[in-house]
Every structure is written in C-alpha cells, then in structure tokens.
Design a protein around this motif. Structure first.
Motif, PDB file in Angstrom:
ATOM      1  N   UNK A  22       0.786  -1.231   0.000  1.00 57.22           N
ATOM      2  CA  UNK A  22       0.000   0.000   0.000  1.00 57.22           C
ATOM      3  C   UNK A  22       0.813   1.273   0.000  1.00 57.22           C
ATOM      4  N   UNK A  23       2.110   1.178   0.288  1.00 55.15           N
ATOM      5  CA  UNK A  23       2.968   2.367   0.318  1.00 55.15           C
ATOM      6  C   UNK A  23       3.676   2.617  -1.013  1.00 55.15           C
ATOM      7  N   UNK A  24       3.669   1.637  -1.883  1.00 55.88           N
ATOM      8  CA  UNK A  24       4.389   1.749  -3.154  1.00 55.88           C
ATOM      9  C   UNK A  24       3.885   2.942  -3.962  1.00 55.88           C
ATOM     10  N   UNK A  25       4.813   3.779  -4.397  1.00 55.07           N
ATOM     11  CA  UNK A  25       4.477   4.951  -5.197  1.00 55.07           C
ATOM     12  C   UNK A  25       4.137   6.189  -4.386  1.00 55.07           C
ATOM     13  N   UNK A  26       4.168   6.090  -3.062  1.00 55.61           N
ATOM     14  CA  UNK A  26       3.826   7.237  -2.218  1.00 55.61           C
ATOM     15  C   UNK A  26       5.060   8.065  -1.883  1.00 55.61           C
ATOM     16  N   UNK A  27       4.818   9.327  -1.620  1.00 59.65           N
ATOM     17  CA  UNK A  27       5.863  10.234  -1.164  1.00 59.65           C
ATOM     18  C   UNK A  27       5.462  10.703   0.232  1.00 59.65           C
ATOM     19  N   UNK A  28       6.364  10.527   1.180  1.00 50.64           N
ATOM     20  CA  UNK A  28       6.079  10.865   2.568  1.00 50.64           C
ATOM     21  C   UNK A  28       6.955  12.058   2.961  1.00 50.64           C
ATOM     22  N   UNK A  29       6.316  13.055   3.542  1.00 54.66           N
ATOM     23  CA  UNK A  29       7.019  14.295   3.886  1.00 54.66           C
ATOM     24  C   UNK A  29       6.743  14.651   5.341  1.00 54.66           C
ATOM     25  N   UNK A  84      14.211   1.566  14.481  1.00 56.03           N
ATOM     26  CA  UNK A  84      13.090   2.025  13.664  1.00 56.03           C
ATOM     27  C   UNK A  84      12.954   3.542  13.761  1.00 56.03           C
ATOM     28  N   UNK A  85      12.873   4.180  12.621  1.00 54.30           N
ATOM     29  CA  UNK A  85      12.613   5.618  12.529  1.00 54.30           C
ATOM     30  C   UNK A  85      11.270   5.801  11.840  1.00 54.30           C
ATOM     31  N   UNK A  86      10.738   6.994  11.910  1.00 56.89           N
ATOM     32  CA  UNK A  86       9.416   7.244  11.339  1.00 56.89           C
ATOM     33  C   UNK A  86       9.365   8.611  10.675  1.00 56.89           C
ATOM     34  N   UNK A  87       8.716   8.659   9.519  1.00 55.18           N
ATOM     35  CA  UNK A  87       8.434   9.921   8.830  1.00 55.18           C
ATOM     36  C   UNK A  87       6.928   9.979   8.645  1.00 55.18           C
ATOM     37  N   UNK A  88       6.306  10.978   9.213  1.00 57.00           N
ATOM     38  CA  UNK A  88       4.848  11.140   9.159  1.00 57.00           C
ATOM     39  C   UNK A  88       4.116   9.860   9.562  1.00 57.00           C
ATOM     40  N   UNK A  89       4.635   9.178  10.573  1.00 57.15           N
ATOM     41  CA  UNK A  89       3.983   7.977  11.082  1.00 57.15           C
ATOM     42  C   UNK A  89       4.281   6.705  10.313  1.00 57.15           C
ATOM     43  N   UNK A  90       5.061   6.793   9.241  1.00 58.03           N
ATOM     44  CA  UNK A  90       5.412   5.609   8.445  1.00 58.03           C
ATOM     45  C   UNK A  90       6.801   5.132   8.897  1.00 58.03           C
ATOM     46  N   UNK A  91       6.880   3.914   9.450  1.00 58.66           N
ATOM     47  CA  UNK A  91       8.167   3.430   9.939  1.00 58.66           C
ATOM     48  C   UNK A  91       9.077   2.928   8.824  1.00 58.66           C
ATOM     49  N   UNK A  92      10.387   3.124   9.043  1.00 54.35           N
ATOM     50  CA  UNK A  92      11.372   2.548   8.142  1.00 54.35           C
ATOM     51  C   UNK A  92      12.550   2.051   8.962  1.00 54.35           C
ATOM     52  N   UNK A  93      13.245   1.071   8.403  1.00 50.74           N
ATOM     53  CA  UNK A  93      14.344   0.430   9.103  1.00 50.74           C
ATOM     54  C   UNK A  93      15.360  -0.052   8.078  1.00 50.74           C
ATOM     55  N   UNK A  94      16.622   0.155   8.374  1.00 52.11           N
ATOM     56  CA  UNK A  94      17.703  -0.337   7.527  1.00 52.11           C
ATOM     57  C   UNK A  94      18.535  -1.300   8.372  1.00 52.11           C
ATOM     58  N   UNK A  95      18.802  -2.489   7.801  1.00 53.88           N
ATOM     59  CA  UNK A  95      19.544  -3.522   8.514  1.00 53.88           C
ATOM     60  C   UNK A  95      20.741  -3.950   7.676  1.00 53.88           C
TER      61      UNK A  95
END
Length: 98
Positions: A22-29, A84-95
């Motif tokens: 559901x996040x594919x193609x979205x831009x989060x700011x 875990x970090x978050x941008x506008x409530x969307x979490x992301x993680x790099x491992x």
C-alpha cells in the motif's frame, strides 16, 4: 499479505528493498524529510509472506518501509525496535547483517 520487493547484488551482498504494498508509489514528507517509496526502488515484483520471509532471511542489506514489513522482520529476529525511525507515522528500518 503481499509485499513489494526489489533484490539487487550490491558489492557481493544481496540487497533487499521491501515495503508494504500500500505504500508503493507514495511520497512521505515531514518537515525537511522526504521519502519517495518509488516503484523503481521497491517495486520490482510482488511477493507473498512466505517469499518475503525467505528474502529477509537471506539478504545482507535490507531497506524496509511499512508497519507490516517491519513487524515481519522483527518477528524473524531481524533488526531492532531501537533502529526504527518514522516519517509522518510511516516506519522505516535499515539492517546490515554481519
């Protein structure tokens, strides 16, 4: 449950870019931070949960975005909630696996 993935060979390591479909193609700011969840970076193909598990287990570098993706990764013992970090409530993680 499906995930969008792109797998590449990066300096003799398997690099996995994976996100919630559901996040594919979205831009989060948020403030000065921008994240473009582009089809070019995350959208090579759609996979089911079982294939996502295999990819997460066998990849050395993992860029992941989205609650479902990160929850699955944590269930497998890959990554840490502290990372875990978050941008506008969307979490992301790099491992990076050693």
């Amino acid at each position: 449950m499906q995930f969008s993935v792109k797998v590449t060979d990066y300096q003799k390591n398997i690099m996995l870019n994976i996100c919630d479909v559901g996040l594919l193609g979205k831009k989060i700011i948020q403030d000065d931070l921008n994240m473009n969840i582009s089809k070019n970076y995350y959208g090579e193909k759609l996979v089911d949960k079982e294939e996502a598990i295999l990819l997460l287990k066998n990849s050395s570098i993992i860029n992941m975005v989205g609650q479902q993706t990160i929850s699955l990764s944590l269930e497998l013992g890959i990554g840490s909630e502290n990372g875990i970090k978050s941008i506008s409530g969307v979490p992301f993680l790099i491992v990076f696996k050693m």
